[in-house]
Scaffold this motif. Structure first.
Motif, PDB file in Angstrom:
ATOM      1  N   LEU A   1       0.836  -1.207   0.000  1.00 60.58           N
ATOM      2  CA  LEU A   1       0.000   0.000   0.000  1.00 60.58           C
ATOM      3  C   LEU A   1       0.874   1.262   0.000  1.00 60.58           C
ATOM      4  CD1 LEU A   1      -2.778   1.439   0.279  1.00 60.58           C
ATOM      5  CD2 LEU A   1      -2.546   1.174   2.763  1.00 60.58           C
ATOM      6  N   GLY A   2       1.903   1.267   0.858  1.00 57.85           N
ATOM      7  CA  GLY A   2       2.802   2.426   0.909  1.00 57.85           C
ATOM      8  C   GLY A   2       3.481   2.656  -0.431  1.00 57.85           C
TER       9      GLY A   2
ATOM     10  N   LYS B   1       1.023   4.069  -3.026  1.00 59.07           N
ATOM     11  CA  LYS B   1       0.669   5.472  -2.758  1.00 59.07           C
ATOM     12  C   LYS B   1       1.842   6.393  -3.117  1.00 59.07           C
ATOM     13  CE  LYS B   1      -2.323   6.292   0.762  1.00 59.07           C
ATOM     14  NZ  LYS B   1      -2.917   6.185   2.100  1.00 59.07           N
ATOM     15  N   ASN B   2       3.060   5.978  -2.754  1.00 54.02           N
ATOM     16  CA  ASN B   2       4.231   6.789  -3.117  1.00 54.02           C
ATOM     17  C   ASN B   2       4.406   6.850  -4.629  1.00 54.02           C
ATOM     18  OD1 ASN B   2       4.662   6.953  -0.384  1.00 54.02           O
ATOM     19  ND2 ASN B   2       6.787   6.345  -0.451  1.00 54.02           N
TER      20      ASN B   2
ATOM     21  N   LEU C   1       2.085   6.613  -6.950  1.00 51.42           N
ATOM     22  CA  LEU C   1       1.055   7.471  -7.561  1.00 51.42           C
ATOM     23  C   LEU C   1       1.378   8.948  -7.322  1.00 51.42           C
ATOM     24  CD1 LEU C   1      -2.203   5.441  -6.773  1.00 51.42           C
ATOM     25  CD2 LEU C   1      -1.007   5.665  -8.957  1.00 51.42           C
ATOM     26  N   THR C   2       1.887   9.258  -6.121  1.00 49.73           N
ATOM     27  CA  THR C   2       2.259  10.649  -5.825  1.00 49.73           C
ATOM     28  C   THR C   2       3.399  11.078  -6.749  1.00 49.73           C
ATOM     29  OG1 THR C   2       1.663  10.260  -3.541  1.00 49.73           O
ATOM     30  CG2 THR C   2       2.992  12.207  -3.957  1.00 49.73           C
TER      31      THR C   2
ATOM     32  N   LYS D   1      -6.033  12.250  -9.872  1.00 42.51           N
ATOM     33  CA  LYS D   1      -6.848  11.159  -9.301  1.00 42.51           C
ATOM     34  C   LYS D   1      -7.960  10.723 -10.255  1.00 42.51           C
ATOM     35  CE  LYS D   1      -6.671  12.131  -4.352  1.00 42.51           C
ATOM     36  NZ  LYS D   1      -5.866  13.334  -4.469  1.00 42.51           N
TER      37      LYS D   1
ATOM     38  N   THR E   1      -8.416   2.008  -9.411  1.00 46.82           N
ATOM     39  CA  THR E   1      -7.865   0.798  -8.804  1.00 46.82           C
ATOM     40  C   THR E   1      -9.002  -0.215  -8.643  1.00 46.82           C
ATOM     41  OG1 THR E   1      -8.168   1.722  -6.575  1.00 46.82           O
ATOM     42  CG2 THR E   1      -6.005   1.994  -7.581  1.00 46.82           C
TER      43      THR E   1
ATOM     44  N   THR F   1      -8.110  -1.329  -2.029  1.00 49.54           N
ATOM     45  CA  THR F   1      -8.768  -0.212  -2.729  1.00 49.54           C
ATOM     46  C   THR F   1      -9.605   0.648  -1.768  1.00 49.54           C
ATOM     47  OG1 THR F   1     -10.503  -1.756  -3.381  1.00 49.54           O
ATOM     48  CG2 THR F   1      -8.838  -1.237  -5.037  1.00 49.54           C
TER      49      THR F   1
ATOM     50  N   TYR G   1      -8.334   1.827   0.803  1.00 46.44           N
ATOM     51  CA  TYR G   1      -7.361   2.682   1.479  1.00 46.44           C
ATOM     52  C   TYR G   1      -6.639   3.630   0.519  1.00 46.44           C
ATOM     53  CZ  TYR G   1      -7.976  -1.409   4.577  1.00 46.44           C
ATOM     54  OH  TYR G   1      -8.502  -2.442   5.327  1.00 46.44           O
ATOM     55  N   ILE G   2      -7.045   3.630  -0.764  1.00 45.10           N
ATOM     56  CA  ILE G   2      -6.398   4.495  -1.761  1.00 45.10           C
ATOM     57  C   ILE G   2      -7.443   5.503  -2.242  1.00 45.10           C
ATOM     58  CG2 ILE G   2      -5.226   4.579  -4.013  1.00 45.10           C
ATOM     59  CD1 ILE G   2      -4.513   1.585  -3.610  1.00 45.10           C
TER      60      ILE G   2
ATOM     61  N   LYS H   1       8.469   0.284  -5.277  1.00 41.22           N
ATOM     62  CA  LYS H   1       7.840   1.558  -5.697  1.00 41.22           C
ATOM     63  C   LYS H   1       8.265   1.911  -7.134  1.00 41.22           C
ATOM     64  CE  LYS H   1       9.750   5.303  -4.890  1.00 41.22           C
ATOM     65  NZ  LYS H   1      10.656   6.119  -5.709  1.00 41.22           N
TER      66      LYS H   1
END
Ligand SMILES: Cc1ncc(C[n+]2csc(CCOP(=O)(O)OP(=O)(O)O)c2C)c(N)n1
Ligand code: SF4
Ligand SMILES: [Mg+2]
Length: 200
Positions: free
Chosen positions: A20-21, A24-25, A27-28, A34, A39, A50, A52-53, A173
């Motif tokens: 998950l981390g 998220k990193n 995508l950033t 967005k 997802t 999904t 949590y995103i 990542k």
């Protein structure tokens, strides 16, 4: 569009936190709006990812995140579609979807949380459980050799298929970024810690 994210329900030290981390990193870092990302997940421990995103998301059925994701991609080719799955899900019940989507080189990213067991349903043997491992469904040891995910995908002519460990966070990542930028089908098998069931 998800805005109210749910509380995380995974066990402490579960590798899903790292995945998950990393996503998220990634995508950033990619800086994609967005609105242009969807997802899609399945039923399984990691299927909750999904929730949590932030952004457009769908939690579908066991083995079916790929067909759902492919429909979304066909409806709007501008969207970046990321399909998540488990080892039980993608290499078991959903294997046909995985291989045919790879063979057709449909431009989606597939991330498999490979904890080598059916986690949500209490740790039964999955298609990637090593041989001889004792689980609740194989009390005398798993009699079968496991699939090798990358070899499996290569047999379907996948050009982008990689295996990464969850704890190699930066590599994971960066591989996710590479996969999302790749024009065509991209598959990442993430070897994932599952302290509750994967004791080997
Ligand atoms: C069609 C269907 N078959 C079986 C189930 C029961 N089921 C729910 S989760 C799961 C196992 C999930 O294992 P995996 O995909 O590896 O995900 P994990 O829980 O390990 O993250 C199963 C068999 C279901 N929900 N739907
Ligand atoms: S059972 Fe395993 S995969 Fe599922 S949340 Fe717990 S540690 Fe993670
Ligand atoms: Mg699993």
């Amino acid at each position: 569009m998800r805005t109210n994210l749910q509380d995380i329900q995974w066990c402490p030290w579960c590798g899903d936190f790292l995945i998950l981390g990393a996503i998220k990193n990634a995508l950033t870092e990619l800086g994609i709006d967005k609105e242009n990302i969807v997802t899609v997940s399945w039923i399984g421990c990691a299927g909750k990812i999904t929730q949590y995103i932030p952004g457009y998301a769908a939690e579908t059925l066991h083995g079916r995140s790929i067909p759902f994701g492919v429909w979304i991609k066909l409806a709007n080719k501008k969207l970046k579609v990321i399909c998540f799955g488990g080892d039980g899900d993608m290499y078991g019940i959903g294997l046909g979807h995985l291989l045919h989507t790879a063979k057709r080189n449909i431009d989606i990213t597939v991330i498999v949380h490979n904890n080598e067991n059916y986690g949500l349903t209490t740790g039964q043997a999955s298609p990637t459980t090593p041989k001889w491992i004792k689980t609740s469904s194989t009390p005398e040891g798993n009699p079968y050799w496991p699939f090798h995910p990358v070899g499996l995908l290569q047999s379907a002519w996948a050009q982008f298929t990689k295996q990464v460990e969850d704890k190699d966070f930066l590599w994971l990542k960066n591989t996710i970024i590479e996969a999302i930028n790749y024009e065509g089908f991209a598959h990442i098998d993430v070897i994932q810690a599952c302290p509750s069931w994967k004791k080997w």
